[in-house]
Design an enzyme around this catalytic site. Sequence first.
Site, PDB file in Angstrom:
ATOM      1  N   TYR A 122     -11.856  -8.421   6.710  1.00 56.32           N
ATOM      2  CA  TYR A 122     -10.729  -8.373   5.763  1.00 56.32           C
ATOM      3  C   TYR A 122     -10.372  -9.800   5.370  1.00 56.32           C
ATOM      4  CZ  TYR A 122      -6.222  -7.860   3.604  1.00 56.32           C
ATOM      5  OH  TYR A 122      -5.197  -7.930   2.698  1.00 56.32           O
ATOM      6  N   ASP A 180     -12.489 -17.833   8.016  1.00 53.91           N
ATOM      7  CA  ASP A 180     -11.152 -17.364   7.654  1.00 53.91           C
ATOM      8  C   ASP A 180     -10.333 -17.200   8.936  1.00 53.91           C
ATOM      9  OD1 ASP A 180      -8.893 -15.954   6.976  1.00 53.91           O
ATOM     10  OD2 ASP A 180      -9.923 -14.466   5.740  1.00 53.91           O
ATOM     11  N   LYS A 221      -0.782 -17.233   7.299  1.00 57.59           N
ATOM     12  CA  LYS A 221       0.023 -16.409   8.200  1.00 57.59           C
ATOM     13  C   LYS A 221       0.940 -17.215   9.140  1.00 57.59           C
ATOM     14  CE  LYS A 221      -1.841 -11.888   7.756  1.00 57.59           C
ATOM     15  NZ  LYS A 221      -3.177 -11.500   7.300  1.00 57.59           N
ATOM     16  N   TYR A 234       0.822  -1.209   0.000  1.00 57.96           N
ATOM     17  CA  TYR A 234       0.000   0.000   0.000  1.00 57.96           C
ATOM     18  C   TYR A 234       0.858   1.262   0.000  1.00 57.96           C
ATOM     19  CZ  TYR A 234      -3.256  -3.570   1.514  1.00 57.96           C
ATOM     20  OH  TYR A 234      -3.982  -4.711   1.607  1.00 57.96           O
TER      21      TYR A 234
HETATM   22  C1  LIG Z   1      -3.760 -11.431   5.960  1.00 54.92           C
HETATM   23  C2  LIG Z   1      -5.104 -12.003   5.787  1.00 54.92           C
HETATM   24  C3  LIG Z   1      -5.518 -12.543   4.544  1.00 54.92           C
HETATM   25  C4  LIG Z   1      -4.654 -12.481   3.311  1.00 54.92           C
HETATM   26  O1  LIG Z   1      -3.475 -13.177   3.456  1.00 54.92           O
HETATM   27  P1  LIG Z   1      -2.217 -12.841   2.509  1.00 54.92           P
HETATM   28  O2  LIG Z   1      -1.236 -13.906   2.855  1.00 54.92           O
HETATM   29  O3  LIG Z   1      -1.777 -11.456   2.858  1.00 54.92           O
HETATM   30  O4  LIG Z   1      -2.695 -12.925   1.108  1.00 54.92           O
HETATM   31  C5  LIG Z   1      -6.772 -13.102   4.474  1.00 54.92           C
HETATM   32  N1  LIG Z   1      -7.595 -13.141   5.559  1.00 54.92           N
HETATM   33  C6  LIG Z   1      -7.224 -12.642   6.755  1.00 54.92           C
HETATM   34  C7  LIG Z   1      -8.165 -12.750   7.912  1.00 54.92           C
HETATM   35  C8  LIG Z   1      -5.979 -12.057   6.907  1.00 54.92           C
HETATM   36  O5  LIG Z   1      -5.619 -11.528   8.095  1.00 54.92           O
END
Ligand SMILES: *Cc1c(COP(=O)(O)O)cnc(C)c1O
Length: 430
Positions: free
Chosen positions: A149, A250, A279, A21
């Site tokens: 997100y 997620d 992550k 960004y």
């Molecule tokens: C960081 C994140 C993503 C995206 O992951 P990237 O490895 O950056 O593509 C998706 N969902 C959540 C909840 C996240 O924190």
Amino acid sequence: MNSDQWDQAIEWERAHLWHPYSSMIDPQPALPVVAAEGVRLRLADGRELIDGMASWWCAIHGYNHPRLNQALQGQLGRMAHVMFGGLTHEPAIELARRLVALTPEPLEKVFFSDSGSVAVEVAIKMALQYWQARGEKGKARLLALRGGYHGDTFGAMSVCDPVTGMHHLFGEVLPQQLFAERPACRFGQTWDPTDIQPFAVLMERHHQELAAVILEPIVQGAGGMYFYHPEYLREVRALCDRFGVLLIIDEIATGFGRSGRLFACEYADVTADILCLGKALTGGYLTLAATLTTRQVAETISRGGAGCFMHGPTFMANPLACSVALASLDLLLEGQWQARVLRIEQQLRRELAPAEALESVAEIRVLGAIGVIEMRRPVDLQQITPALVDAGVWLRPFGRLVYMMPPYVISAADLSFLSAATLKVITTLR
Ligand SMILES: *Cc1c(COP(=O)(O)O)cnc(C)c1O
């Protein structure tokens, strides 16, 4: 590089190298890091910073960990990579086996990909192919939560918060999804049954066109660092079952202990039809993500018109990434992660509380190893970043949020240093 060379390198990269960004017109210079160890980042000029970010939720065991290094070196001596189409290897099999065992019950089919955003794309495609295979072509939209997100690729963007999530820029090409209000009832408050009403109304009205609900469990991360009531998630699960809509959870940010549970969905004692992990999966070493689903979803997809699931990344199940993920899971599970995260939570509650008295601070929230100071006004990164660095800590605030999610291995003394430095800096903000 000596300091002159660093100055030149930084000047060059400011002209040529994008950061997340960032603008290509006069961007803020990035700080050169030459090494990292434990919870400390060493800068090119020799200064050390205590890391409060765990490199965006990832580095849960700290940096340069001997066990993780050893796992990578061992795998490197065998093979760095091999395509996953038609071939397989031990690190992938063992990691998938571990993930199936660790995650809630009916999840048993594992799809590896390269990043969180891709894991979300995969989850969305699974949901769409599932309903196609069942001959229900009308079920092709998603219902997400405001304040959520899920990543930066197109499918993921389409389910991010419509205001903060770039929809104004890409609206013309983004699939049009549905959004429910952000849950109002916070984690730790008394549950208010009316909180689920707006979501329930959307489900009732739109379930015939809905393939799936997608949400972050309990902790909304990059969309606002917000903790909501587990009962909300329980009700969502029940509504998904009642109306025949898949639930995509997620756990990319929350997975592997960050919220105080191994997976945040455990707070609500619910499970997903499709689960995204990423992550912290590799302990912050390499990029790897996984999308898990149930036998029923996977077999339905496989019986559909395509006869298979239509996705296959080049670097799928990269052996180096799988090996280091296995070592990271070993470290996590044999260590005292839960006690550590609880200790961090208690300490953050205690040490951030004084900030609540500041006129500039709207609210303090803490859950698991996540501490959030919500300011009344947006913070200016150009102002706060140098102040934090001068105070000896690394944080990356966004919007009105100054927040920390340190590696679980941070000592009580280092965490106190981090909290004290952060409070000192926000006190001096004009
Ligand atoms: C960081 C994140 C993503 C995206 O992951 P990237 O490895 O950056 O593509 C998706 N969902 C959540 C909840 C996240 O924190």
